[in-house]
Enzyme design. Structure first.
Site, PDB file in Angstrom:
ATOM      1  N   ASP A   1       0.871  -1.171   0.000  1.00 34.29           N
ATOM      2  CA  ASP A   1       0.000   0.000   0.000  1.00 34.29           C
ATOM      3  C   ASP A   1       0.910   1.224   0.000  1.00 34.29           C
ATOM      4  OD1 ASP A   1      -1.712   2.115   0.525  1.00 34.29           O
ATOM      5  OD2 ASP A   1      -2.883   1.033   2.026  1.00 34.29           O
ATOM      6  N   VAL A   2       0.938   1.968  -1.098  1.00 39.57           N
ATOM      7  CA  VAL A   2       1.900   3.064  -1.229  1.00 39.57           C
ATOM      8  C   VAL A   2       1.604   4.214  -0.280  1.00 39.57           C
ATOM      9  CG1 VAL A   2       2.450   2.516  -3.631  1.00 39.57           C
ATOM     10  CG2 VAL A   2       0.623   4.171  -3.131  1.00 39.57           C
TER      11      VAL A   2
ATOM     12  N   ASN B   1       6.299   6.227 -10.294  1.00 39.52           N
ATOM     13  CA  ASN B   1       5.205   6.444  -9.343  1.00 39.52           C
ATOM     14  C   ASN B   1       3.906   6.643 -10.104  1.00 39.52           C
ATOM     15  OD1 ASN B   1       6.474   6.498  -6.654  1.00 39.52           O
ATOM     16  ND2 ASN B   1       7.587   8.275  -7.426  1.00 39.52           N
TER      17      ASN B   1
ATOM     18  N   TYR C   1      -8.823  13.836  -6.665  1.00 40.32           N
ATOM     19  CA  TYR C   1      -7.803  13.482  -7.656  1.00 40.32           C
ATOM     20  C   TYR C   1      -7.085  14.722  -8.180  1.00 40.32           C
ATOM     21  CZ  TYR C   1      -5.675  11.421 -11.824  1.00 40.32           C
ATOM     22  OH  TYR C   1      -4.784  11.017 -12.791  1.00 40.32           O
TER      23      TYR C   1
ATOM     24  N   LYS D   1      -3.111  15.679  -7.859  1.00 38.18           N
ATOM     25  CA  LYS D   1      -2.215  15.847  -9.002  1.00 38.18           C
ATOM     26  C   LYS D   1      -1.596  17.237  -9.041  1.00 38.18           C
ATOM     27  CE  LYS D   1      -2.318  11.745 -10.810  1.00 38.18           C
ATOM     28  NZ  LYS D   1      -1.111  10.886 -10.785  1.00 38.18           N
TER      29      LYS D   1
END
Length: 317
Positions: free
Chosen positions: A54-55, A80, A146, A150
Site C-alpha cells: 500500500d503506497v 510512481n 484526484y 495531481k
C-alpha cells in the site's frame, strides 16, 4: 520499480519496461492483478517480482524498495503511478475518503520518490518518473480529490527536482502528464452516482502513456504532456483560467457519466484492492472509444459543447 502495477497505466508501463530489457518489481495491493502482471513481464522477457504494497504506508514502500534491490539488484528506474479517487461532488465526499485518495495519489508519489532517492543518490544515478495528469493544471468537477492530489504532485516534483539540481545530482526526475485513459479506475474507484463513470474524450489506451513514461526514464526529459488536446487544455488554463473554470463547470460534469447504470455489486478499491482475487487487466471498459481521437459519439455533442463554451465565456467575462 512500478507502483500501481497491477492494472491500468502501471501495468502497461511494466510491460513496456520488460520489452525494453528491464526486470520489473511490481508494486500494488491486489494479488491477482500482481500475479497476472508478473506473467506479462516474464512473457516480454523480463524477470518479475511481485511486492504487495500500500503506497500510502511509507514503511511498506521502504520495505518494497529493499526487497526489490535484494532480489533484482540496484534500482535504475522508479515509476510512481499508483492512484485512487472518489467520483463525487466535494460535499458528498467523506473526510476519510478524501484523505485516503490524497494519501495514495499524492503521498504515494512522495514516499516512492523518497525511498528511490535513498537508493539512487549514494550511487549518483537513476531515474524517477512521476505520473501526472492534465488535471494537474486544470481542475474539473467530481474529481476534487484526484485533481488536488495531481496539483500537489506537480508542485512536489518541481521542488524535489530543483533540490536535485542544486546538489548537482545525476539522478533524473521526470513527470509525464496523462490524458483520459481507458483504465480500470472507472470500474472500481468509488462513486456516489448511479450512472457509470467514464474518462472525458478523447480517450487513449494505457499503452500510449506507458510508451512516454519509458521514454522519459531513458532520456531524462523534464516533462511530457501526452495528447494534443491535453496540450491545448493546459495552455488555455494558463492564458484564460477563468474561462477554463466556467467551462469545466458547465461541460465536464455530465461528460464524466455514461447512461449505463452502476452495477449493485460494483467493486470499490478505495480501502481494499478490487483485484485481490480477480484480475481485471490493464484496460477498462471503453476499448471501442479509446482511439486518441474524438469519436463519433462525442462529435454528436459538439453543438451542445459549443453552446456550453459560449455560456462559460459569458460567465467568465
Amino acid at each position: 520499480v512500478v507502483t500501481g502495477a497491477s492494472a491500468g497505466v502501471g501495468r502497461a508501463t511494466a510491460r513496456a519496461f520488460a520489452g525494453a530489457g528491464f526486470d520489473v518489481a511490481l508494486v500494488a495491493r491486489g494479488h491477482a492483478g500482481l500475479e497476472a502482471a508478473a506473467r506479462e513481464v516474464e512473457a516480454a522477457g523480463g524477470r518479475a517480482l511481485t511486492l504487495p504494497t500500500d503506497v500510502a504506508d511509507y514503511e511498506q514502500v521502504q520495505r518494497a524498495a529493499d526487497q526489490a534491490e535484494e532480489q533484482l539488484g540496484p534500482i535504475d528506474v522508479w515509476v510512481n503511478d499508483a492512484m485512487t479517487t472518489v467520483f463525487a461532488p466535494l460535499w458528498e465526499v467523506e473526510a476519510a475518503e478524501f484523505r485516503r485518495a490524497v494519501e495514495v495519489t499524492f503521498l504515494g508519489q512522495v514516499w516512492g520518490t523518497k525511498v528511490a532517492l535513498a537508493k539512487m543518490m549514494p550511487r549518483d544515478r537513476g531515474a524517477i518518473v512521476n505520473v501526472g495528469s492534465a488535471m494537474a493544471f486544470i481542475g474539473i468537477p467530481l474529481q476534487s480529490a484526484y485533481c488536488s492530489s495531481k496539483f500537489a504532485c506537480r508542485g512536489f516534483f518541481e521542488s524535489a527536482r530543483a533540490e536535485l539540481l542544486h546538489k548537482g545530482s545525476n539522478v533524473k526526475m521526470s513527470m509525464v502528464h496523462l490524458p483520459a485513459v481507458n483504465t480500470t479506475q472507472f470500474n472500481w474507484c468509488k462513486t456516489v452516482f448511479d450512472r457509470h463513470p467514464m474518462p472525458v474524450p478523447p480517450i487513449y489506451q494505457p499503452e500510449v502513456p506507458a510508451r512516454f513514461i519509458l521514454e522519459a526514464a531513458l532520456d531524462g526529459r523534464r516533462e511530457k504532456i501526452v495528447g494534443s488536446w491535453n496540450k491545448l487544455l493546459v495552455a488555455a488554463s494558463k492564458v484564460i483560467p477563468g474561462v477554463g473554470n466556467h467551462y469545466a463547470a458547465v461541460g465536464a460534469w455530465s461528460s464524466q457519466l455514461t447512461d449505463m447504470a452502476v452495477s449493485p455489486d460494483r467493486p470499490c478499491n478505495l480501502w481494499e484492492p478490487a483485484d485481490d482475487s480477480t484480475d481485471h487487466g490493464s484496460h477498462g471498459m471503453f476499448d471501442d472509444r479509446a482511439t486518441g481521437f474524438f469519436d463519433a459519439q462525442f462529435l454528436k455533442t459538439l453543438p451542445q459543447m459549443a453552446k456550453k463554451f459560449g455560456t462559460a465565456l459569458s460567465r467568465a467575462t
